[in-house]
Each structure stands twice: as C-alpha cells, then as structure tokens.
Design a protein around this motif. Structure first.
Motif, PDB file in Angstrom:
ATOM      1  N   ASN A 139     -31.114  16.820  26.695  1.00 30.79           N
ATOM      2  CA  ASN A 139     -31.110  16.880  25.231  1.00 30.79           C
ATOM      3  C   ASN A 139     -29.687  16.855  24.677  1.00 30.79           C
ATOM      4  OD1 ASN A 139     -33.879  16.934  25.069  1.00 30.79           O
ATOM      5  ND2 ASN A 139     -34.020  19.165  24.966  1.00 30.79           N
ATOM      6  N   TYR A 142     -28.357  13.248  24.808  1.00 35.55           N
ATOM      7  CA  TYR A 142     -28.837  12.361  23.755  1.00 35.55           C
ATOM      8  C   TYR A 142     -28.286  12.772  22.389  1.00 35.55           C
ATOM      9  CZ  TYR A 142     -32.087  10.295  27.066  1.00 35.55           C
ATOM     10  OH  TYR A 142     -32.630   9.638  28.136  1.00 35.55           O
ATOM     11  N   ASN A 239     -44.191  13.524  19.682  1.00 38.82           N
ATOM     12  CA  ASN A 239     -43.277  14.047  20.698  1.00 38.82           C
ATOM     13  C   ASN A 239     -44.047  14.467  21.957  1.00 38.82           C
ATOM     14  OD1 ASN A 239     -44.442  16.553  20.242  1.00 38.82           O
ATOM     15  ND2 ASN A 239     -42.662  17.457  19.288  1.00 38.82           N
ATOM     16  N   LYS A 299     -37.808   6.655  22.827  1.00 37.13           N
ATOM     17  CA  LYS A 299     -38.638   7.853  22.749  1.00 37.13           C
ATOM     18  C   LYS A 299     -39.778   7.796  23.752  1.00 37.13           C
ATOM     19  CE  LYS A 299     -39.878  11.745  20.965  1.00 37.13           C
ATOM     20  NZ  LYS A 299     -39.033  12.925  21.132  1.00 37.13           N
ATOM     21  N   TRP A 302     -38.437   8.665  27.380  1.00 41.59           N
ATOM     22  CA  TRP A 302     -37.480   9.765  27.269  1.00 41.59           C
ATOM     23  C   TRP A 302     -37.070  10.331  28.626  1.00 41.59           C
ATOM     24  CZ3 TRP A 302     -34.988  10.831  22.959  1.00 41.59           C
ATOM     25  CH2 TRP A 302     -34.303  12.021  22.838  1.00 41.59           C
ATOM     26  N   ASP A 303     -38.001  10.369  29.586  1.00 48.11           N
ATOM     27  CA  ASP A 303     -37.713  10.988  30.887  1.00 48.11           C
ATOM     28  C   ASP A 303     -37.015  10.044  31.863  1.00 48.11           C
ATOM     29  OD1 ASP A 303     -38.885  13.351  30.114  1.00 48.11           O
ATOM     30  OD2 ASP A 303     -40.881  12.724  30.718  1.00 48.11           O
ATOM     31  N   GLN A 305     -33.869   8.132  32.469  1.00 50.16           N
ATOM     32  CA  GLN A 305     -32.503   8.022  31.940  1.00 50.16           C
ATOM     33  C   GLN A 305     -31.976   6.598  32.012  1.00 50.16           C
ATOM     34  OE1 GLN A 305     -29.476  10.712  33.013  1.00 50.16           O
ATOM     35  NE2 GLN A 305     -30.695  12.563  32.695  1.00 50.16           N
ATOM     36  N   SER A 308     -33.640   4.620  29.226  1.00 51.79           N
ATOM     37  CA  SER A 308     -33.132   5.146  27.955  1.00 51.79           C
ATOM     38  C   SER A 308     -31.694   4.722  27.724  1.00 51.79           C
ATOM     39  CB  SER A 308     -33.238   6.672  27.943  1.00 51.79           C
ATOM     40  OG  SER A 308     -34.574   7.088  28.005  1.00 51.79           O
TER      41      SER A 308
END
Length: 446
Positions: A139, A142, A239, A299, A302-303, A305, A308
């Motif tokens: 978190n 990001y 989310n 989004k 998200w898990d 990397q 993302s």
C-alpha cells in the motif's frame, strides 16, 4: 500405597506391561488402553496388540521391538483402539534381569493434539503478520506512486464516506494540509463544489446506487483566492473487501481557464481561440481517460506487482503526455501571433506509435473492439515535432473509437515511402467500421 500408585497411573493414562516370550501381561489400565477384556490370555493379548498397530507404523514398531532385547528404547506410534479409534501412544521399555521385557504404555493423544493446535496457531499468527506487513508495504508503494501523479486522486467508500486514499495533489486542490482534516470535513468539501453543468450533481448522486462513471467539470472552493477549476472523472469500483468505492481524478485546469477569460476579453484571434477552446477538452480527456482506464485495470490486478507495475508505467506515460499537452497549451503566444513553430528532434516513430496505441487499450477493451496494427518501415528514427504527430494520431484514434460501435474494428497502418537517400515520406492511415463521413460533408470540405 499400591492403590495410590494405580490411581495416579490411571489418571495419567499410563499402563504397565511385561513381555515374556510370546505372552503379553499388563495391569488393568494397560488392558483398558489397548481395549481387551481382563480375562483374555497373555498370548492372545500380544496378538491383539500387534494387529492393532497402525499399518503405516508397523515397520517402525517392529524395529522398536527388536531393539528392546538390547537396550532401553522408546517409541511414539499410532494404535487403532476398537472403540476410541486412532490413539497416539508413547511406549518405552527395557530388558529385565530375569530376561523379560517390561515398560509403560501411555495415551498422549490429547498432548499431541494440543501441541499441533499450538503449532498451527503459531504458524497462522506468523503468516497473518507476514501478510499484514506485505500489505502495508504494498500500500505504501502504491501511495508513493499516486502522490507523484500530476492529477488529484480521491477515493472513498460509497456507504460510509470513509476515505480510502487522497494524494498530495488532491490535498492541494482542496486547500487542506492533512488527510485527518479531510475525513472530518467531507461534507463541507462537497458543499464547496460548484458544477458549471446543472446535471452533474444528479449524475454523481446516481453513482451511489449504480456502477457507472461520470465526466464533469467542477470549481473547487469557488470565489476563494485558492479557487480551482478542474476536469474530473468519477467511477465506481469494488475493493477486495467487496465494498463499493468511488475514485475521482481531478485535473487542475485553472491556468487554462484564466487564459480562456483573457482571450475572451482581448477578443483577438477569435478563430484560433475558438479552435483552441473546442479542442482543449478533447485533447486533455484522451490521456486522462487512459489514466483512469489503466487505474481500473491495476485495481483488478492489485496483488500482482509485475502486472500492476506495467499499468503504472502506462499511467506515467499518459501523465507525461498530458503534461506535454498542457505545457503546449499554456504557450499562448503561439495563438496570439497566429504562428506555430515546429520543434524538430530525433524521434523513434515505431516505439512511440506503439506506446501511443496502448493509451487506448482500456477504451478498446471496454467497447470490445478489435485493433489491427500494421507497420512497414525501414527507418524508425526520424526528425520531426513528435508532439504534433502524437496529437494528430490521438485525435484520429479517439474519434475512431468513439464513432465505432461495440464489437467493431479499427485499423492503424504506418508505411514508409522512400523518395531519395535520406528522405522518406511516412503515411499513417486510421480506418474504422464506424459511421464514417457523409458524401455531403466531403463535398463541403473539398
């Protein structure tokens, strides 16, 4: 004394046994632990015991019996009790002076179970702590990136209006110096929003019930010295905790609004000014939509990397292009003079066009359209004003996507036509299966 000893052994589920050749003797507690009646003879008792050792522990138990005749030995094994099921047994014994072998037989099932539970509890606690640390680190990673974006990012839950994230640029726009103050002033912040379009507030309220997106213009803190004019887009996301959240991106266009007012007051170069004001919103929304689109894709991954990080790179590319457009727009002297100077620099047309097409990936994906891409060039490094070329392709691609129905096809081709050594023409063609341009319009243009 013997009575007391037997009572202690029973309470601790410990039986005493003696092995004499092929005969197995034991006290009452031992016989109860292996599940045989007291009247069973010693030879049958031995056969019963051996037959109820767990099949997977038979080999280990045989090695234990062999060692008993040589030294004191202990084993933990599984025993199949006829009524209680699988039991964990700790058994130890040694050879006596008369040649027999004697020892103890203890049920440790509860002890083993408690130890396993403790180990599992410790493992789960360590795993949860590790995941919490990883989540906090991710978190923070990001959030640091979002703080570097040139546009404001504001995210909050739909149900409770709890702030999920607010980057530095958004704090500046709201004229608030800390996230804690924003949470306390949510209502007052929204009350200071002024929308030039009277339908905007109604469309934003609809987001509380329906998953959708809204493009709008907003004035933040109107009539204050720190008034901000912004182009914005709000979209509903879900989310990981299955909460509906609204993410809004704000692009500060206050300087452009001031320039617009100055142009209107000066009343000079009206044709250039009209074209500027007409194209400004379109040009800026294209990279802004790319930022929102890749944020949406990020989004959903998200898990991961690596994925993302790829989307974040694309967001950064879109942001840099957006910044270039803004800088170009702010050079108002070009509009005032009616002249435009080309800034020719070496440019990789192949890679840049490929990157440019990726800006539209979210829009193409959303409309389930197909993009055909063909390149036939020998020299990818050219001398040109890259911003002008990118603006042209941006406008053409944006219109192609906009006016092509869902499921349609868009084609982009780039061809090099060599005229002489060191000089080539580059022909770029964008085609689509949309509505096209009517013949009447073509005749008017001609």
């Amino acid at each position: 004394m013997d009575k007391i000893i037997n009572q202690v052994l029973k309470e601790n589920t410990i039986g005493i046994w003696k092995l004499d050749g092929n005969q197995l003797y034991g006290n009452d507690c031992f016989l109860d632990l292996i599940g045989v009646p007291k009247e069973m003879d010693a030879q049958a008792c031995l056969k019963f015991h051996l037959s109820h050792v767990h099949p997977e522990d038979q080999e280990q138990f045989g090695e234990y019996v062999r060692k008993l005749s040589e030294e004191r030995t202990e084993i933990v094994y599984r025993f199949l009790h006829p009524e209680k099921g699988v039991m964990m047994i700790r058994c130890s014994g040694k050879k006596m002076e008369d040649g027999t072998i004697a020892g103890i037989h203890q049920d440790i099932s509860d002890i083993v179970r408690l130890e396993k539970d403790k180990i599992l509890e410790t493992y789960l606690a360590e795993t949860n702590e590790k995941l919490r640390n990883q989540n906090v680190a991710q978190n923070d990673y990001y959030k640091e990136i979002l703080d570097e974006l040139p546009c404001g990012v504001f995210a909050y839950t739909v149900k409770e209006h709890k702030i999920v994230h607010l980057n530095k640029r958004a704090l500046d726009m709201f004229h608030i110096d800390s996230l804690e103050k924003v949470q306390c002033k949510m209502r007052s912040i929204f009350e200071k929003f002024e929308y030039p379009d009277s339908t905007t507030n109604e469309r934003l309220i609809a987001l509380r019930k329906y998953d959708n997106s809204v493009d709008f213009e907003v004035i933040i803190n109107p009539k204050e010295t720190y008034e901000v004019h912004a182009l914005a887009k709000s979209k509903v996301f879900m989310n990981p905790d299955h909460e509906r959240i609204i993410i809004t991106c704000f692009l500060d266009v206050s300087n452009m609004v001031m320039l617009k007012k100055a142009l209107e007051q000066a009343k000079e170069g009206s044709a250039a000014k009209s074209a500027f004001l007409f194209n400004m919103s379109h040009d800026l929304r294209t990279p802004l939509n790319a930022i929102i689109g890749f944020s949406e894709l990020m989004k959903s991954h998200w898990d991961d990397q690596e994925v993302s990080r790829n989307y974040l790179n694309k967001i950064n590319e879109s942001s840099q292009y957006l910044l270039s457009l803004i800088n170009n727009i702010l050079e108002m002297s070009k509009i005032e003079s009616g002249k435009e100077e080309l800034k020719e620099k070496p440019w990789d047309i192949y890679t840049s066009c490929d990157d440019l097409l990726q800006f539209f990936e979210p829009d193409i994906r959303r409309k389930n359209q197909t993009l055909n891409y063909a390149v036939n060039i020998k020299h990818n490094m050219i001398l040109t004003d890259s911003l002008k070329i990118r603006e042209i392709y941006m406008n053409l691609m944006s219109n192609a996507i906009k006016y092509t129905d869902a499921g349609g096809t868009i084609s982009f081709s780039l061809e090099e036509i060599e005229r002489e050594e060191g000089v080539s023409d580059y022909k770029g063609i964008i085609q689509d299966t949309g509505i096209g341009i009517s013949k009447d319009w073509l005749l008017t243009l001609n």
